[in-house]
Design an enzyme around this catalytic site. Structure first.
Site, PDB file in Angstrom:
ATOM      1  N   HIS A  98       2.592  11.891  28.731  1.00 47.87           N
ATOM      2  CA  HIS A  98       2.440  11.286  30.064  1.00 47.87           C
ATOM      3  C   HIS A  98       3.718  11.472  30.879  1.00 47.87           C
ATOM      4  O   HIS A  98       4.825  11.396  30.336  1.00 47.87           O
ATOM      5  CB  HIS A  98       2.031   9.815  29.976  1.00 47.87           C
ATOM      6  CG  HIS A  98       3.055   8.894  29.388  1.00 47.87           C
ATOM      7  ND1 HIS A  98       4.013   8.274  30.150  1.00 47.87           N
ATOM      8  CD2 HIS A  98       3.274   8.494  28.113  1.00 47.87           C
ATOM      9  CE1 HIS A  98       4.774   7.518  29.365  1.00 47.87           C
ATOM     10  NE2 HIS A  98       4.347   7.631  28.107  1.00 47.87           N
ATOM     11  N   ASP A 100       4.343   9.768  33.824  1.00 46.67           N
ATOM     12  CA  ASP A 100       4.750   8.596  34.604  1.00 46.67           C
ATOM     13  C   ASP A 100       5.730   7.779  33.770  1.00 46.67           C
ATOM     14  O   ASP A 100       5.857   7.988  32.557  1.00 46.67           O
ATOM     15  CB  ASP A 100       3.538   7.744  35.007  1.00 46.67           C
ATOM     16  CG  ASP A 100       2.802   7.165  33.808  1.00 46.67           C
ATOM     17  OD1 ASP A 100       2.630   7.906  32.801  1.00 46.67           O
ATOM     18  OD2 ASP A 100       2.406   5.989  33.842  1.00 46.67           O
ATOM     19  N   GLU A 167      -0.099   6.305  32.212  1.00 45.81           N
ATOM     20  CA  GLU A 167      -0.024   5.669  30.893  1.00 45.81           C
ATOM     21  C   GLU A 167       0.639   4.299  30.960  1.00 45.81           C
ATOM     22  O   GLU A 167       0.223   3.360  30.276  1.00 45.81           O
ATOM     23  CB  GLU A 167       0.735   6.586  29.911  1.00 45.81           C
ATOM     24  CG  GLU A 167       0.501   6.257  28.447  1.00 45.81           C
ATOM     25  CD  GLU A 167       1.456   5.202  27.883  1.00 45.81           C
ATOM     26  OE1 GLU A 167       1.172   4.682  26.787  1.00 45.81           O
ATOM     27  OE2 GLU A 167       2.473   4.878  28.539  1.00 45.81           O
ATOM     28  N   GLU A 168       1.676   4.190  31.763  1.00 51.62           N
ATOM     29  CA  GLU A 168       2.398   2.918  31.843  1.00 51.62           C
ATOM     30  C   GLU A 168       1.629   1.871  32.650  1.00 51.62           C
ATOM     31  O   GLU A 168       2.084   0.742  32.810  1.00 51.62           O
ATOM     32  CB  GLU A 168       3.785   3.123  32.463  1.00 51.62           C
ATOM     33  CG  GLU A 168       4.671   4.127  31.726  1.00 51.62           C
ATOM     34  CD  GLU A 168       5.077   3.683  30.313  1.00 51.62           C
ATOM     35  OE1 GLU A 168       4.654   2.589  29.880  1.00 51.62           O
ATOM     36  OE2 GLU A 168       5.799   4.440  29.638  1.00 51.62           O
TER      37      GLU A 168
END
Lengths: 482, 482
Positions: A98, A100, A167-168
Site C-alpha cells: 500500500h 498510503d 490501507e490506513e
C-alpha cells in the site's frame, strides 16, 4: 544462492540511488485519512505507476468509487493492478502493498520533518513517514524490477501486483476489487496466481528476519446494562436500587481470568494443542520475555515460561476488556449511578474459531450469567464486528522459498511467527484466490509504524530488496525441481 | 396552635406581597459558580441584608476571602450574620440559608425565563431559579420577621442568622467562619444558640411535610491499576500480559453484591439494627416503592419490601461503582489494553462509620484481594474525599416543636426522614456548636432544585412561612413547659 550474483551486486551498488528514490516517495504526503491530502495519495499512485511502467510492468489504475470524509464526498484513490511475465512454465506470484500512509506532524514529537527523508548515516536509519509502512517494501519490489530491467535479466516468475492507497483507512473498496478480479479468472489481473506475497508487517525483534504464517481473528462485543430512566445520585438512590454498573462489572469479571484463561464455555472447542513441530518453532523464536516486556514498557508477562508467553501472544485465543461507555470516565470524583452503560471487550480468535460460532457462545454465557445475578435490570449483548483467523501451511513451497531466500541473504534461519493482530487483506486473498499467502516482512519490530520517528534501517531496505528478488528465484528453483 | 392567630392571618393576607418579594429575589441571578455573576451574588447579599435590617435584625456582612474561578481571582461573596432578640429567658435558634443559586439558561429546557418569576395561578406553582433552593425558604423567614415587625409582636425566641452565598459552589469559607464564630462564644454572632434550623432540603414526596434527622456520610475511593508503559494493542499483547482492566474489574466486582450488600470486612461494625421505634418511623413514611421507581425512572427497587427499600435509601450504608478513568469510554470499538486505569467508587456512611475507619478497611481489603489475583501489576488505593454521617435526636425539643408546628399548620403528622446524600453545613453546625440541628424543609420532592423549571408550590411557600413562625412559638412553648 540461486539468485544471480549480478542481481545482488546491482542492489548493493545502486543503494544510494534506491535510498534517494525512497526519499522521493516519502516526500509525497499520501495520507489516506486526511481529505486535504487526497490529491497527494493520487499523486503517489501516479508516481508509482510510472515507476512500474518504466520497468515493463503493464498497469491499470482502478477507480474504487467514492467515500464520505470530513463532510465531503471524495473519490477514493485508485488501486494499481499490474502484470509482468506470462510464461506458463513459470509460477505466478501476486505482490500486495500500500502506498498510503498514516498522518504525521513534526510537532507530534518527530525529530525531523516526517515528509522529508532523513538518512542518518552513522546509525544507518532512514527516517520518514512511510519509510517502513509501506513505501520501503513497495520500493523493494521496484528495486528488484529495476535490477532485472537494467541488467536485461528475465524475471524467474510471472508477477502480478495489487497496490492500494486506502490501507490506513480501512482498505475501502479493496475487498470488492479482489473478489471481482479473482472471479474473472484468466480474464482478470490475477490470472494464474499461484501464491501471494505481502510485505506489510515486521520482524518479531530487531535481529532476526521472519516469515509470518498466521493472524488471529477478532470478535468484538458490547454488553449494555440499563434500568434507571436517567443517571441517578448515589446519595439518594444508593442502597435502594439495582445499579447497572454493579451488574456490568460482575459480568465483565466472569469473562477471563487474570492469567488470560477465557471462561466462556466451549470457546476453546476444536483448537488443537501445538504438536512437537509447532512447539519447536516457538523454541526457535529469537524472542525473550525481556523483549516482550521491553516493548510493553513493563514487567507484565503473564508467565515465566517463554514459550507460554509467545504462544499466548501468537497462537492462543485471548480476551481483553477495553472499557465502559456511559459511566463516569473523567478525572476526579462524581457520585453518579450511571443509568445505561456498555462494557466493551473482544476476543482474538485462532482456527477453528469463527466470529459466528464464538458469538453464539458469548451471548449464551453472558445471558446465563446475567440471569444468575437476579437483578431487575435490562441486558443487551451485541456483536460489533469481527474477522476470521488465518493460518498458512508453512510447508508450502511459497514459505520454503522465502526460508531459503532468508538464509541466503541474511545467513540466518527465519523465525516463523504468527501475528496477534489482523491484516485483513491477507484473508481476502486467501479466501478469494484459494492460494498460499506468505507474509514476508522487511522492517524491524522497533520501526515505529504509525508512531513518531518512523524509520527503516538501510540494511533492512537493501538486504530486504535482495530478499524479495532472491525469494522469486527460490520459488522458481523449488517449483521446477518439485 | 400556640402561634397567635393574627400571625397566621397576616401571612395569608399578605401572600400576594410575599410572592412579589420572591419574584424580586428570583430576578437577581446570584449564580455563585459563574464569575460573570459574582456582582449579582453580592447584590443579592445587599438586598437580603436590607430586608433583615428593615425588620430589626442587626447584621454584618462578613468577607470570606478570595477564590480562583475561570482564571480570575474573585472576592468570595460575603456571608450575612445576624441577630434579633437577646432575652436570656428565651431560647435562641440559629437559622441557616443560602442566597446563591445554580446556573440556569432558558435554552436548557426552561419553559419560561429562569430569572423572571412565573406564577402559574391555576396550578399554584411559582417557577424560577432559586424559588425552592433556597430563596423561598429564606423569604419564608423574612415573612415571619415582617409579620412580627408589622404587627408589633415580640418574637417568641431569640434568633441568629447565618446566610451564605456560596452553597452551590462548595460553601467556600463557611466552615472556617462557623468554627471561628462558635469559638467566640458569647462574644460572637452565635452567642447563646440552643438549636439550629435549616430549610434547604425537600419532602420525601409531594404530599407529606417532613422533618429530616439524618444524613449519610460519604467516603470516595479510586483504585488505580497499572503495568504497561503505555496503552497496548490487544492484537499484539492480548494473551501474553497481565492486563490492568482485568484486574481492576475483578477488584471492583468484589466490593458489593447485586442487592447492595457491601463485601468489605468490618464495614458494618457497630451499626445498630433499627429498633421498634425506628422501624415504626419507616412504616409511617408516606412513600411507596412506586414513588421511588417513578422518581428513578425504572422498575429497579432492590427489594419488594417497602421498608427494606426505604432503609436502604436512608439509614443503611451503600456502595456504588461510578466509573473508570483511563479506559476506552467512547462510542464504538477500540482494541486497546489500557495501561493505567482508575476505578471510582464510594460508600455512603451511617453512624458510627467514619471515613477514617472505613478507609482503613477498604485499603486493607482491596490490597488483600489484589494480592490474591497474583498478577505482576501495580495497585494504588486512594481515599479521595469524605464526610461523616449525621443523625439527630428526634426526641429533642427542637424536633418536638417542629412536629407540633407541622401538625398545627398542615394538619398532618410529619414524616421523619433521613437523606441519603449530604448537606455538609449540617455537620459543621452540629460539631462546632454542639447543639441539636433540625432540617425543616419547605419544598416538595418534585420541585426540581438544580434542574430546569425549578418551582415552589405557593401553598408550600405560604404554609411553609406559617410553619417556620409556628415552629418558633412551639419551641418557646415546649421549653417553657419543660
Amino acid at each position: 544462492m540461486v539468485a544471480p550474483q549480478k542481481f545482488t551486486e546491482f542492489i548493493d551498488s545502486n543503494a544510494d540511488r534506491f535510498i534517494d528514490r525512497l526519499g522521493e516517495a516519502i516526500a509525497i504526503p499520501s495520507i489516506s485519512g486526511d481529505a486535504s491530502r487526497r490529491e497527494d495519495v493520487v499523486k503517489m499512485a501516479v508516481w508509482l505507476e510510472a515507476q512500474l511502467n518504466e520497468y515493463g510492468v503493464k498497469t491499470e489504475k482502478i477507480p474504487l468509487g467514492q467515500q464520505q470524509l470530513e463532510g465531503k464526498t471524495l473519490d477514493l484513490p485508485p488501486a494499481i493492478l499490474g502484470r509482468i511475465g506470462n510464461d506458463p512454465k513459470k509460477k505466478t506470484i501476486l505482490i500486495y502493498g500500500h502506498f498510503d500512509v498514516q498522518p504525521a506532524n513534526k510537532n507530534d514529537g518527530w525529530n525531523t520533518e516526517p515528509f522529508t527523508m532523513h538518512y542518518e548515516k552513522d546509525t544507518g536509519k532512514i527516517f520518514g513517514r512511510g519509510s517502513t509502512d509501506d513505501k520501503g517494501p513497495i520500493l523493494g519490489w521496484l528495486n528488484v524490477l529495476d535490477a532485472h530491467s537494467t541488467l536485461g535479466l528475465d524475471l524467474p516468475v510471472n508477477l502480478r501486483f495489487c497496490f492500494e492507497g486506502m490501507e490506513e483507512s480501512g482498505s475501502e473498496g479493496l475487498d470488492d476489487l479482489i473478489a471481482s478480479e479473482a472471479a474473472k479468472g484468466q480474464q482478470g489481473w490475477f490470472d494464474g496466481v499461484d501464491a501471494v506475497c505481502i510485505s506489510d508487517n515486521y520482524w518479531l525483534n530487531t535481529r532476526t528476519p521472519c516469515l509470518t504464517y498466521g493472524l488471529r481473528g477478532i470478535a468484538y462485543y458490547q454488553i449494555t446494562l440499563s434500568g434507571p430512566g436517567s443517571d441517578l445520585h448515589s446519595g439518594i438512590y444508593g442502597g435502594a436500587v439495582y445499579e447497572p454498573m454493579t451488574a456490568l462489572i460482575a459480568l465483565m469479571s466472569k469473562l477471563v481470568t487474570q492469567d488470560g484463561h477465557i471462561l466462556i464455555p466451549g470457546v476453546y472447542d476444536g483448537i488443537k494443542p501445538a504438536d512437537s513441530e509447532e512447539l519447536k518453532k516457538y523454541e526457535e523464536l529469537d524472542y525473550s520475555i525481556d523483549d516482550l516486556e521491553g516493548a510493553a514498557g513493563g514487567k507484565i508477562a503473564n508467565s515465566s515460561e517463554r514459550i507460554t508467553v509467545l504462544m499466548g501472544r501468537m497462537r492462543n485465543p485471548s480476551l481483553s476488556l477495553h472499557g465502559i461507555e456511559g459511566a463516569f470516565s473523567g478525572v476526579g470524583c462524581k457520585t453518579v449511578i450511571p443509568a445505561k452503560i456498555s462494557g466493551k471487550f473482544s476476543l482474538r480468535l485462532v482456527p477453528p474459531q469463527t466470529p459466528e460460532d464464538i458469538t453464539k457462545k458469548v451471548v449464551a454465557y453472558v445471558k446465563s450469567e446475567f440471569a444468575k445475578l437476579n437483578t431487575r435490570l435490562n441486558l443487551e449483548v451485541e456483536y460489533m464486528h469481527g474477522g476470521k483467523p488465518w493460518v498458512a501451511d508453512i510447508n508450502h513451497w511459497n514459505f520454503e522459498a522465502a526460508k531459503k531466500a532468508t538464509e541466503a541473504v541474511y545467513l540466518q534461519t527465519p523465525n516463523y511467527t504468527r501475528e496477534g493482530g489482523s491484516i485483513p487483506v491477507t484473508l481476502t486473498f486467501a479466501d478469494n484466490l484459494g492460494v498460499n499467502v506468505l507474509l514476508l516482512p522487511m522492517g524491524r519490530a522497533d520501526d515505529g509504524a504509525h508512531s513518531t520517528n518512523e524509520k527503516l534501517d538501510v540494511s533492512n531496505f537493501i538486504k530486504g530488496s535482495k530478499l524479495l528478488g532472491t525469494y522469486l528465484y527460490e520459488v522458481a528453483e523449488i517449483t521446477q525441481s518439485a
